[in-house]
Design a protein around this motif. Structure first.
Motif, short mmCIF file in Angstrom:
data_model
loop_
_atom_site.label_atom_id
_atom_site.label_comp_id
_atom_site.label_asym_id
_atom_site.label_seq_id
_atom_site.Cartn_x
_atom_site.Cartn_y
_atom_site.Cartn_z
N PRO A 205 -1.97 -3.75 6.11
CA PRO A 205 -2.35 -4.89 5.41
C PRO A 205 -2.04 -6.44 5.95
CG PRO A 205 -0.28 -3.94 4.53
CD PRO A 205 -0.68 -3.16 5.58
N SER A 206 -1.06 -6.41 7.02
CA SER A 206 -0.55 -7.71 7.46
C SER A 206 -1.91 -8.30 8.30
CB SER A 206 0.70 -7.58 8.47
OG SER A 206 0.21 -6.75 9.53
N ARG A 207 -2.68 -7.31 8.75
CA ARG A 207 -4.09 -7.68 9.32
C ARG A 207 -4.95 -8.46 8.43
NH1 ARG A 207 -5.21 -2.75 12.39
NH2 ARG A 207 -3.63 -2.68 13.69
N THR A 208 -4.87 -7.98 7.10
CA THR A 208 -5.88 -8.53 6.26
C THR A 208 -5.34 -9.86 5.21
OG1 THR A 208 -6.35 -6.01 6.01
CG2 THR A 208 -7.38 -7.71 4.26
N PHE A 209 -3.78 -9.61 4.92
CA PHE A 209 -3.37 -10.78 4.14
C PHE A 209 -2.54 -11.64 4.80
CE2 PHE A 209 -4.23 -7.21 1.61
CZ PHE A 209 -5.51 -7.51 0.65
N ARG A 210 -2.35 -12.80 4.32
CA ARG A 210 -1.20 -13.97 4.91
C ARG A 210 -0.59 -14.61 3.37
NH1 ARG A 210 -3.36 -19.08 5.17
NH2 ARG A 210 -5.59 -18.93 4.75
N VAL A 211 0.52 -14.92 3.67
CA VAL A 211 1.19 -15.56 2.63
C VAL A 211 1.19 -17.27 2.74
CG1 VAL A 211 3.22 -15.79 1.18
CG2 VAL A 211 2.53 -13.44 2.15
N GLU A 212 0.75 -18.08 1.96
CA GLU A 212 1.35 -19.44 2.05
C GLU A 212 2.77 -19.62 1.40
OE1 GLU A 212 -1.70 -22.56 1.15
OE2 GLU A 212 -2.90 -21.62 2.76
N ARG A 213 3.55 -19.88 2.22
CA ARG A 213 5.19 -20.06 1.83
C ARG A 213 5.21 -20.99 0.76
NH1 ARG A 213 6.93 -15.39 3.92
NH2 ARG A 213 6.13 -14.60 5.99
N ASP A 214 4.67 -22.06 1.03
CA ASP A 214 5.02 -23.09 0.06
C ASP A 214 4.35 -22.88 -1.40
OD1 ASP A 214 5.28 -24.55 2.70
OD2 ASP A 214 3.67 -25.85 2.51
N LEU A 215 3.51 -22.03 -1.50
CA LEU A 215 2.85 -21.70 -2.91
C LEU A 215 3.83 -20.62 -3.39
CD1 LEU A 215 -1.02 -21.92 -2.28
CD2 LEU A 215 0.67 -23.75 -3.34
N CYS A 216 4.15 -19.61 -2.86
CA CYS A 216 4.88 -18.71 -3.31
C CYS A 216 6.14 -18.93 -4.05
CB CYS A 216 5.35 -17.53 -2.21
SG CYS A 216 6.23 -16.17 -2.83
N VAL A 217 6.40 -18.35 -5.17
CA VAL A 217 7.50 -18.77 -6.05
C VAL A 217 8.43 -17.53 -6.26
CG1 VAL A 217 6.29 -20.65 -7.32
CG2 VAL A 217 6.38 -18.35 -8.53
N GLY A 218 8.01 -16.47 -5.52
CA GLY A 218 8.93 -15.31 -5.55
C GLY A 218 8.74 -14.74 -6.93
N CYS A 219 7.67 -14.76 -7.58
CA CYS A 219 7.62 -14.02 -8.68
C CYS A 219 7.65 -12.49 -8.61
CB CYS A 219 6.60 -14.60 -9.94
SG CYS A 219 4.95 -13.90 -9.06
N GLY A 220 7.13 -12.14 -7.63
CA GLY A 220 7.14 -10.68 -7.29
C GLY A 220 5.91 -9.77 -7.87
N ALA A 221 5.05 -10.50 -8.46
CA ALA A 221 3.63 -10.17 -8.86
C ALA A 221 3.18 -8.85 -8.11
CB ALA A 221 2.78 -10.95 -9.52
N CYS A 222 3.07 -9.46 -6.82
CA CYS A 222 2.22 -8.62 -5.82
C CYS A 222 2.96 -7.32 -5.53
CB CYS A 222 2.19 -9.41 -4.49
SG CYS A 222 3.85 -10.19 -3.99
N THR A 223 4.54 -7.40 -5.60
CA THR A 223 5.21 -6.19 -5.13
C THR A 223 5.01 -5.12 -6.47
OG1 THR A 223 7.04 -6.85 -6.66
CG2 THR A 223 7.23 -7.69 -4.38
N ARG A 224 4.61 -5.70 -7.57
CA ARG A 224 4.45 -4.67 -8.70
C ARG A 224 3.00 -4.08 -8.89
NH1 ARG A 224 8.54 -8.22 -10.33
NH2 ARG A 224 7.06 -9.40 -11.53
N VAL A 225 2.06 -4.84 -8.46
CA VAL A 225 0.63 -4.36 -8.77
C VAL A 225 0.09 -3.54 -7.20
CG1 VAL A 225 0.08 -6.21 -10.11
CG2 VAL A 225 -0.35 -6.57 -7.75
N CYS A 226 0.95 -3.65 -6.42
CA CYS A 226 0.41 -2.75 -5.06
C CYS A 226 0.80 -1.46 -5.30
CB CYS A 226 1.11 -3.32 -3.87
SG CYS A 226 0.63 -2.32 -2.60
N PRO A 227 -0.09 -0.39 -5.70
CA PRO A 227 0.08 0.80 -5.84
C PRO A 227 0.74 1.41 -4.62
CG PRO A 227 -2.36 0.51 -5.23
CD PRO A 227 -1.69 -0.85 -5.18
N LYS A 228 1.01 0.96 -3.53
CA LYS A 228 1.55 1.43 -2.26
C LYS A 228 3.03 0.93 -2.09
CE LYS A 228 0.28 4.35 0.05
NZ LYS A 228 0.43 5.79 0.17
N SER A 229 3.24 0.01 -2.94
CA SER A 229 4.64 -0.85 -2.95
C SER A 229 4.63 -1.48 -1.43
CB SER A 229 5.54 0.07 -3.14
OG SER A 229 5.61 0.69 -4.30
N ASN A 230 3.58 -2.00 -0.97
CA ASN A 230 3.62 -2.54 0.63
C ASN A 230 4.35 -4.16 0.57
OD1 ASN A 230 2.40 -0.38 1.80
ND2 ASN A 230 0.20 -1.10 1.40
N TRP A 231 4.27 -4.79 -0.62
CA TRP A 231 4.73 -5.99 -0.58
C TRP A 231 6.43 -5.97 -0.77
CZ3 TRP A 231 1.97 -10.37 1.05
CH2 TRP A 231 0.82 -10.14 1.01
#
Ligand SMILES: Cc1cc2nc3c(=O)[nH]c(=O)nc-3n(C[C@H](O)[C@H](O)[C@H](O)COP(=O)(O)O)c2cc1C
Length: 290
Positions: A205-231
């Motif tokens: 997935p690191s080839r497909t996605f990137r994070v804009e760190r200034d925008l991320c507030v660390g809410c962790g939604a991505c870590t919980r909606v990923c069915p493979k726990s990749n974040w």
């Protein structure tokens, strides 16, 4: 409280209640026990599964079990199609599950072009010794952000209500049927992907996605909606790794739009989650607690 802190606080509060297997009703339909196994990245398939009605079981959650043996009067699978083929975890489920029911159905959600998806699903299932009685598709909003602008998608008339009503009626009368496929549709899949019936196998997935760190507030939604726990949150901030089946749950469900595609996006400001499905429901379906 600042907006960033508020989003983080709300996400944590919602996550605290998001655990377990998703069962939305007792699963009885006209006195029959109906199990529906579902996979969803952005809620379309969960919406359809809920509308059909029954005992809903998330496929990522089911895959955590050692034994996948199920018996009911009716068993269904509802999932999206990716490159006209079922998601990787659905294919894993077909390989591992023992499904015993006199009536079995499949509904695949898609956004623009289904091609011969029903035949592909049928072939993959039959390879595992599973025969479905009813296989169909339903067109919904296309969440493939590379080429689809969600703002345009939601304006399109896709006759979802009528199509869903027909599917519900078909299943209620236990119709035996496979949606017809034209030669042109078969050809379209063949021209794009050849004999590839497993189009989106796991990829990095690191080839497909990137994070804009200034925008991320660390809410962790991505870590919980990923069915493979990749974040994961690391010393370097939010990072993604592992094996990704391209469900696009992370990018579509980030409340800050901090996750971007590493490449073209049809509309970087538009994201999709089905309006009748909450973030909490998606987390309950996909959050794999180790
Ligand atoms: C990686 C990927 C590939 C997709 N491929 C197709 C496709 O080949 N044809 C199509 O019509 N829709 C395609 N879609 C759109 C989804 O199938 C559709 O939006 C589906 O309803 C999403 O379901 P969900 O909300 O339950 O995750 C694709 C979406 C993704 C993320």
């Amino acid at each position: 409280m600042k907006r960033r802190d508020f989003i983080k606080f709300m996400a944590a509060a919602m996550a605290a209640t998001a655990v377990g297997v998703n069962v939305t009703s007792c699963g009885e339909s006209n006195g029959k026990k109906r199990l529906i196994f579902f996979f969803t990245g952005t809620g379309n398939s969960l919406f359809v599964a809920k509308e059909i009605g029954g005992q809903l079981i998330s496929i990522p959650q089911a895959l955590k079990q050692d034994e996948l043996s199920y018996t009911a009067d009716e068993i269904g699978i509802v999932c999206p199609l990716y490159g006209h083929t079922p998601p990787n975890q659905v294919r894993e489920f077909l390989k591992r599950a023992k499904l015993n029911a006199p009536y079995m159905f499949v509904v695949q959600t898609y956004g623009a072009r289904k091609c011969n998806a029903v035949e592909i699903f049928d072939a993959l299932a039959q390879k595992e010794g599973i025969k479905f009685d009813y296989l169909t598709t339903i067109i919904m909003v296309d969440n493939f952000l590379v080429s689809h602008d969600i703002d345009e998608e939601i304006q399109m008339e896709k006759h979802i209500e009528e199509n869903l009503a027909q599917i519900k009626a078909d299943i209620a009368e236990q119709k035996h049927w496979m949606q017809p496929v034209t030669e042109v549709e078969r050809q379209q899949h063949w021209e794009r992907y050849g004999h590839d019936f497993e189009r989106y196998s796991y990829q990095n997935p690191s080839r497909t996605f990137r994070v804009e760190r200034d925008l991320c507030v660390g809410c962790g939604a991505c870590t919980r909606v990923c069915p493979k726990s990749n974040w994961k949150f690391t010393n370097n901030g939010l990072e993604v790794d592992g094996d990704c089946q391209m469900c696009f749950a992370c990018i579509n469900n980030c409340p800050q739009k901090a996750i971007k595609l590493n490449g073209r996006e049809a509309n970087p400001n538009a994201r999709w989650r089905h309006p009748k499905i909450t973030l909490q429901e998606l987390q309950r379906a996909n959050h794999i607690i180790a």
